[in-house]
Scaffold this active site. Structure first.
Site, PDB file in Angstrom:
ATOM      1  CB  SER A  38      19.991  53.926  58.825  1.00  0.00           C
ATOM      2  OG  SER A  38      18.794  53.483  58.249  1.00  0.00           O
ATOM      3  CG  ASP A 156      20.646  49.691  57.812  1.00  0.00           C
ATOM      4  OD1 ASP A 156      21.443  50.280  58.557  1.00  0.00           O
ATOM      5  OD2 ASP A 156      19.428  49.934  57.806  1.00  0.00           O
TER       6      ASP A 156
END
Length: 294
Positions: A38, A156
Site C-alpha cells: 500500500s 489492498d
C-alpha cells in the site's frame, strides 16, 4: 541478502516518508531488494527514484485534499478515498523518476487476490507499475473501484499481508530492515467483520474471510520480527507510542510531527550503521552510505 520492508497504513505512511528521506539525503542504499504494501510501496518507489520529499508532498499536499478523502462523496456511494485520483495527480504534479527507479534494486509489492483472499507478490516494472500501485492500496469499500487484469482482480495487499517480512525471508533475505507504521508494542486485535461490511462485500466472500483473519497474519509477522529464525537479523524502525497519526489523519501539523519522527529515526539508523562500519574499519563510498544531513 539485505532487504527493506515497508508497511502501509495510508496517512501513517508519513513516518516511513521521513525515515526514507533521511536515507535519500545520506545516499543510503545498502539493500538488495525492497518489498512494500500500500502506502509503503509508494514510499519505496519514491525512495528508489531518489526523489527527496516526494512522499511528504504527496501525503501532506495532495492526500489531504477533498478530491482524495471525501466522506460526503462516500455517503453518496462514491469513494471515501480516491486512489486513482491520487496516483494521477501525484504523477502530474510530482512526476516519478522511473528511469532512476528501474535502474535501482528490485521493488516488490503485495496485493490480495479477490478470488482466493491470498497475498500475491509482484515485481514492479514499467508495464505494471500503474496497476500495482492502485491494486496494493485498493481497500474494499473505501475505494469502490476493483482493479482487475484479464486474469484476476485484486485489493489492498494489507488485507492478506500487511508486513511482508516473512516473504522477504522466503526470498533469501537474512538481514532485513522493517519500517512499521505503528508502534512496536502494537498488537492487532481480532475483529469480526460486521454485517454492513458483509453486505457490501457479499460478492467477495474470500475478502471477508481474509479480513476476519487479518490480525492472525499481522501478529504472526510481528512475532517473526521480534523472534526471527537463527541466522536472521531484523532491524525495526517504528514510530513511538505517542505517534499522533491514524489511517485518515488530515491535520497537516500532526502529519509534520509524524514526518519529523521518521526523519530523526532515519538519521539515527544511518549513524548507527556508520559507527558499525568505522568499528570494523570498512567505511567507504562503496558501502552505499554517505554523510547524513541534519
Amino acid at each position: 541478502m539485505k532487504a527493506i520492508v515497508v508497511e502501509g497504513g495510508a496517512m501513517r505512511g508519513i513516518f516511513a516518508a521521513g525515515v526514507l528521506d533521511a536515507h535519500i539525503e545520506a545516499d543510503f542504499y545498502p539493500y538488495d531488494f525492497a518489498i512494500g504494501v500500500s502506502a509503503g510501496t509508494s514510499n519505496l518507489a519514491n525512495y528508489l527514484s531518489k526523489q527527496h520529499k516526494r512522499s511528504y508532498d504527496v501525503i501532506t499536499k495532495l492526500a489531504t485534499q477533498k478530491q482524495f478523502f471525501n466522506p460526503i462523496r462516500f455517503i453518496k456511494k462514491g469513494h471515501l478515498v480516491d486512489i486513482q485520483w491520487l496516483l494521477n495527480e501525484s504523477e502530474r504534479v510530482y512526476p516519478l523518476n522511473k528511469k532512476q527507479l528501474f535502474s535501482s534494486i528490485p521493488l516488490f509489492t503485495s496485493i490480495t487476490n479477490i478470488a482466493t483472499g491470498h497475498a500475491e507478490y509482484y515485481r514492479i516494472d514499467h508495464k505494471n507499475i500503474n496497476y500495482l500501485l492502485e491494486a496494493t492500496s485498493a481497500m474494499p469499500i473505501a475505494y469502490r473501484s476493483t482493479p482487475c487484469t484479464p486474469e484476476s482482480c485484486h485489493a489492498d495487499g494489507g488485507i492478506s499481508d500487511s508486513i511482508p517480512v516473512i516473504e522477504a525471508y522466503k526470498r533469501g533475505a537474512t538481514d532485513i530492515t522493517v519500517i512499521l507504521s505503528r508502534p512496536l508494542n502494537y498488537r492487532m486485535q481480532q475483529k469480526k467483520v460486521n454485517w454492513a461490511m458483509k453486505t457490501m462485500l457479499n460478492q467477495q466472500p474470500r475478502i471477508i474471510q481474509a479480513l476476519s483473519t487479518r490480525a492472525i497474519h499481522y501478529n504472526k509477522a510481528l512475532d517473526f520480527i521480534k523472534s526471527p529464525p537463527e541466522g536472521v537479523s531484523v532491524n525495526v524502525l517504528a514510530p513511538p507510542s505517542h505517534f499522533p497519526i491514524n489511517r485518515l489523519t488530515m491535520d497537516r501539523k500532526k502529519l509534520e510531527t509524524g514526518y519529523q519522527m521518521g526523519l530523526v529515526l532515519g538519521y539515527q539508523q544511518i549513524q548507527k550503521h556508520l559507527q558499525q562500519l568505522l568499528t570494523h574499519g570498512s567505511l567507504d563510498r562503496s558501502s552505499g552510505t554517505g554523510v547524513p544531513i541534519q
